[in-house]
Design a protein around this motif. Structure first.
Motif, PDB file in Angstrom:
ATOM      1  N   SER A 315       0.812  -1.202   0.000  1.00  0.00           N
ATOM      2  CA  SER A 315       0.000   0.000   0.000  1.00  0.00           C
ATOM      3  C   SER A 315       0.852   1.261   0.000  1.00  0.00           C
ATOM      4  O   SER A 315       2.084   1.205  -0.132  1.00  0.00           O
ATOM      5  CB  SER A 315      -0.924  -0.032   1.226  1.00  0.00           C
ATOM      6  N   THR A 316       0.176   2.388   0.171  1.00  0.00           N
ATOM      7  CA  THR A 316       0.864   3.679   0.279  1.00  0.00           C
ATOM      8  C   THR A 316       1.143   4.032   1.730  1.00  0.00           C
ATOM      9  O   THR A 316       1.737   5.061   2.020  1.00  0.00           O
ATOM     10  CB  THR A 316       0.007   4.783  -0.359  1.00  0.00           C
ATOM     11  N   GLU A 317       0.692   3.200   2.651  1.00  0.00           N
ATOM     12  CA  GLU A 317       0.930   3.405   4.075  1.00  0.00           C
ATOM     13  C   GLU A 317       1.042   2.055   4.757  1.00  0.00           C
ATOM     14  O   GLU A 317       0.249   1.145   4.486  1.00  0.00           O
ATOM     15  CB  GLU A 317      -0.224   4.207   4.697  1.00  0.00           C
ATOM     16  N   SER A 318       2.011   1.908   5.640  1.00  0.00           N
ATOM     17  CA  SER A 318       2.181   0.645   6.362  1.00  0.00           C
ATOM     18  C   SER A 318       1.226   0.563   7.545  1.00  0.00           C
ATOM     19  O   SER A 318       0.954   1.561   8.213  1.00  0.00           O
ATOM     20  CB  SER A 318       3.627   0.508   6.867  1.00  0.00           C
ATOM     21  N   ASP A 319       0.723  -0.623   7.788  1.00  0.00           N
ATOM     22  CA  ASP A 319      -0.116  -0.892   8.954  1.00  0.00           C
ATOM     23  C   ASP A 319       0.137  -2.333   9.382  1.00  0.00           C
ATOM     24  O   ASP A 319      -0.330  -3.271   8.726  1.00  0.00           O
ATOM     25  CB  ASP A 319      -1.593  -0.688   8.633  1.00  0.00           C
ATOM     26  N   PRO A 320       0.891  -2.531  10.475  1.00  0.00           N
ATOM     27  CA  PRO A 320       1.264  -3.890  10.879  1.00  0.00           C
ATOM     28  C   PRO A 320       0.098  -4.719  11.373  1.00  0.00           C
ATOM     29  O   PRO A 320       0.235  -5.922  11.554  1.00  0.00           O
ATOM     30  CB  PRO A 320       2.279  -3.644  12.001  1.00  0.00           C
ATOM     31  N   ARG A 321      -1.049  -4.107  11.602  1.00  0.00           N
ATOM     32  CA  ARG A 321      -2.204  -4.857  12.102  1.00  0.00           C
ATOM     33  C   ARG A 321      -2.898  -5.631  11.002  1.00  0.00           C
ATOM     34  O   ARG A 321      -3.571  -6.632  11.269  1.00  0.00           O
ATOM     35  CB  ARG A 321      -3.197  -3.900  12.762  1.00  0.00           C
ATOM     36  N   LEU A 322      -2.766  -5.191   9.740  1.00  0.00           N
ATOM     37  CA  LEU A 322      -3.562  -5.798   8.660  1.00  0.00           C
ATOM     38  C   LEU A 322      -3.015  -7.122   8.117  1.00  0.00           C
ATOM     39  O   LEU A 322      -3.848  -8.039   7.915  1.00  0.00           O
ATOM     40  CB  LEU A 322      -3.738  -4.770   7.537  1.00  0.00           C
ATOM     41  N   PRO A 323      -1.778  -7.303   7.727  1.00  0.00           N
ATOM     42  CA  PRO A 323      -0.708  -6.314   7.639  1.00  0.00           C
ATOM     43  C   PRO A 323      -0.652  -5.685   6.241  1.00  0.00           C
ATOM     44  O   PRO A 323      -1.044  -6.290   5.245  1.00  0.00           O
ATOM     45  CB  PRO A 323       0.539  -7.145   7.891  1.00  0.00           C
ATOM     46  N   ALA A 324      -0.122  -4.453   6.193  1.00  0.00           N
ATOM     47  CA  ALA A 324       0.109  -3.745   4.937  1.00  0.00           C
ATOM     48  C   ALA A 324       1.455  -3.046   5.040  1.00  0.00           C
ATOM     49  O   ALA A 324       1.837  -2.586   6.113  1.00  0.00           O
ATOM     50  CB  ALA A 324      -0.999  -2.724   4.674  1.00  0.00           C
ATOM     51  N   ILE A 325       2.151  -2.956   3.910  1.00  0.00           N
ATOM     52  CA  ILE A 325       3.462  -2.314   3.905  1.00  0.00           C
ATOM     53  C   ILE A 325       3.583  -1.380   2.721  1.00  0.00           C
ATOM     54  O   ILE A 325       3.051  -1.641   1.641  1.00  0.00           O
ATOM     55  CB  ILE A 325       4.594  -3.374   3.870  1.00  0.00           C
ATOM     56  N   SER A 326       4.249  -0.260   2.942  1.00  0.00           N
ATOM     57  CA  SER A 326       4.527   0.698   1.884  1.00  0.00           C
ATOM     58  C   SER A 326       5.985   0.533   1.447  1.00  0.00           C
ATOM     59  O   SER A 326       6.894   0.587   2.278  1.00  0.00           O
ATOM     60  CB  SER A 326       4.291   2.127   2.387  1.00  0.00           C
ATOM     61  N   LEU A 327       6.170   0.301   0.153  1.00  0.00           N
ATOM     62  CA  LEU A 327       7.508   0.098  -0.382  1.00  0.00           C
ATOM     63  C   LEU A 327       7.904   1.238  -1.313  1.00  0.00           C
ATOM     64  O   LEU A 327       7.063   1.786  -2.031  1.00  0.00           O
ATOM     65  CB  LEU A 327       7.567  -1.219  -1.179  1.00  0.00           C
TER      66      LEU A 327
END
Length: 540
Positions: A315-327
């Motif tokens: 994604s455009t923003e990281s969220d470790p709960r989902l998880p999602a990471i911005s690269l």
């Protein structure tokens, strides 16, 4: 701290028996067998002193000493066991003290809700001290905010939202509003996500607060619901019914039942038509934007994502709960630069997860996937071929021919075997053959050209009757698609499939279909999940 109250009659056999059961039961929050009352305390007992009258001073002192000693023991025991009425916000703290059997006081199953069918749920609590030290977000789940309308709330309201909305205009009860997700915790620059966390929750069947996971879906989602929430025109449900699309197994199943002959023009090798084999390990990758976290990504997480052995949103923003990471990647964050974003995804996955999975499946945030169907198909494919995805290159998806060469539809999602990803990683910076410097939205065409240069060709993923498994449109669009008539403008979809043709009507989609594109609304993803995993056949 609330200390448990002891019975005041040490000589009572009933009280002693209850005390023994209490000690054996440990810190239980339920009232099974009369161990605790509804407040989590030992039950009170009335005092009986029928033998106290006329009792000598010595006996009274002896009984008093015994009683005080007994109370002290209970107080010491109670100090080491926190009261069971602990709030959810203290759940992690309680787990870190080794008391991870927390059960939330919230209602486990909402009225008129249905739980997904599961099979291999594990009874071993994964939310241990060690696990939470390693990943403090393991088992996290956003709160289910009930609608103030109560039983008058209708899920049809959720379908009325603009599919491009971030969910901020969605009412409570739709589980899409960003305020329910809250601010994403910060991560370190070199953070590597735990991609197994959603699968862990799926296998345990509960979040760390003891609530069912995935959350139960409303029975209303089994009804006919059109794209805008109407009671007529549910073409997606119509396709599921007419094409007899079904799941091949429970999302948490660790085995698959394959049919090696169910491949287009497959040659029979004498195998029986139903063979149970271990399910291959699959990592699912989704490219998205931060404004989709609270709606589409949350819906994925609470429906099909746990069927993947690994799940990660890019994604455009990281969220470790989902998880999602911005690269970081070359060029801007824009649709017209999708190829560079996808290149960064494959490089990150290859660096950190290559050896952990047999297959890697990638698609956008408007994709609905049946992971067990995907595993079943891939297991059947390698069984038919007698190969291993760790050493044999496969490029699997929905083939298109644009006239400039074959490629697998990015909209329908596609899979790379471990061997294919390894080979692609070694060549991906080749500017001439793998378009390393190109900026374009056609990521699916770019990777196809690179893999073709490497000698990795396309797999015909149709079933034995020629029905497709990977779909670039929503179910209803496939069911009702017809070619243009005389004098009408040519249809790109027909042109891209001219080499093998398109089956129409109920034959558009294989019963063991894997994916559908353009499921843009989180509510529609939940509707699809209910139809395929929870609803009775009678309502179909």
């Amino acid at each position: 701290m609330h200390r448990r109250t002891a019975a005041t009659t040490p000589s009572s056999k009933v009280a002693a028996s209850r005390e023994r059961r209490a000690r054996r039961g440990g810190n239980k929050s339920n009232n099974g067998g009369g161990v605790r009352n509804v407040n989590g305390h030992l039950p009170h007992h009335s005092k009986h002193y029928s033998n106290e009258k006329g009792m000598g001073l010595g006996k009274r002192i002896t009984l008093l000493t015994i009683g005080l000693t007994f109370v002290c023991i209970l107080l010491i025991w109670g100090a080491g066991n926190s009261d069971s009425r602990i709030s959810p916000k203290n759940a992690i703290r309680r787990m870190r003290k080794g008391k991870s059997n927390y059960q939330s006081p919230r209602e486990k199953t909402q009225p008129e809700s249905i739980l997904p069918q599961t099979s291999d749920v594990t009874n071993q609590n994964p939310y241990t001290v060690e696990a939470l030290d390693k990943n403090p977000h393991l088992g996290w789940q956003p709160p289910l905010v009930p609608s103030p309308l109560g039983s008058s709330f209708s899920w049809r309201t959720c379908f009325k939202a603009d599919p491009t909305s971030d969910g901020s205009d969605q009412p409570a009860g739709c589980n899409e509003n960003p305020s329910e997700l809250g601010k994403a915790p910060a991560v370190e620059k070199d953070w590597v996500p735990d991609v197994t966390m959603v699968r862990t929750m799926m296998m345990y069947g509960k979040d760390r607060d003891g609530n069912p996971f995935p959350p139960p879906l409303s029975k209303e989602l089994c009804e006919d619901i059109a794209v805008r929430g109407g009671k007529q025109g549910d073409s997606n449900k119509e396709c599921v019914r007419e094409s007899m699309i079904r799941r091949t197994g429970a999302l948490n199943s660790t085995t698959v039942t394959i049919s090696p002959s169910n491949h287009y023009e497959a040659k029979s090798n004498g195998d029986t038509d139903s063979i149970v084999v271990p399910a291959p390990k699959i990592m699912c990758l989704v490219y998205t934007m931060a404004d989709a976290h609270a709606n589409r990504i949350r819906a994925m997480r609470e429906t099909w994502a746990g069927g993947c052995d690994g799940f990660l949103a890019f994604s455009t923003e990281s969220d470790p709960r989902l998880p999602a990471i911005s690269l970081e990647h070359e060029g801007p964050e824009a649709y017209e630069n999708m190829w560079q974003k996808v290149r960064s995804i494959w490089k990150f996955v290859g660096t950190h997860y290559l050896e952990d999975y047999d297959w890697f499946f990638i698609g956008g945030d408007d994709l609905y996937v049946l992971p067990h169907n995907l595993k079943t198909y891939l297991a059947s494919l390698i069984h038919k071929d007698g190969t291993d995805p760790k050493s044999k290159e496969y490029f699997v998806g929905r083939r298109f021919n644009s006239g400039g060469g074959l490629f697998n539809s990015g909209g329908a999602g596609y899979s790379l075997s471990q061997a294919t990803l390894r080979k692609f990683l070694a060549a991906m910076d080749d500017a001439k053959h793998c378009s390393a410097d190109k900026r374009t939205s056609m990521e699916d065409v770019m990777i196809a050209r690179c893999l073709s240069h490497l000698g990795i060709y396309f797999t015909d993923t149709r079933d034995a009757k020629g029905r497709e498994r990977f779909h670039p449109f929503a179910p209803g669009s496939h069911l009702h698609w017809t070619p243009p008539g005389p004098g009408q403008q040519r249809d790109w979809y027909e042109d891209y499939n001219k080499d093998w043709g398109i089956l129409q009507g109920k034959d558009c989609c294989a019963p063991d279909s894997v994916s559908f594109h353009y499921i843009k609304k989180a509510s529609m993803a939940r509707h699809m999940e209910a139809l395929l995993y929870s609803c009775d056949e009678a309502v179909m």
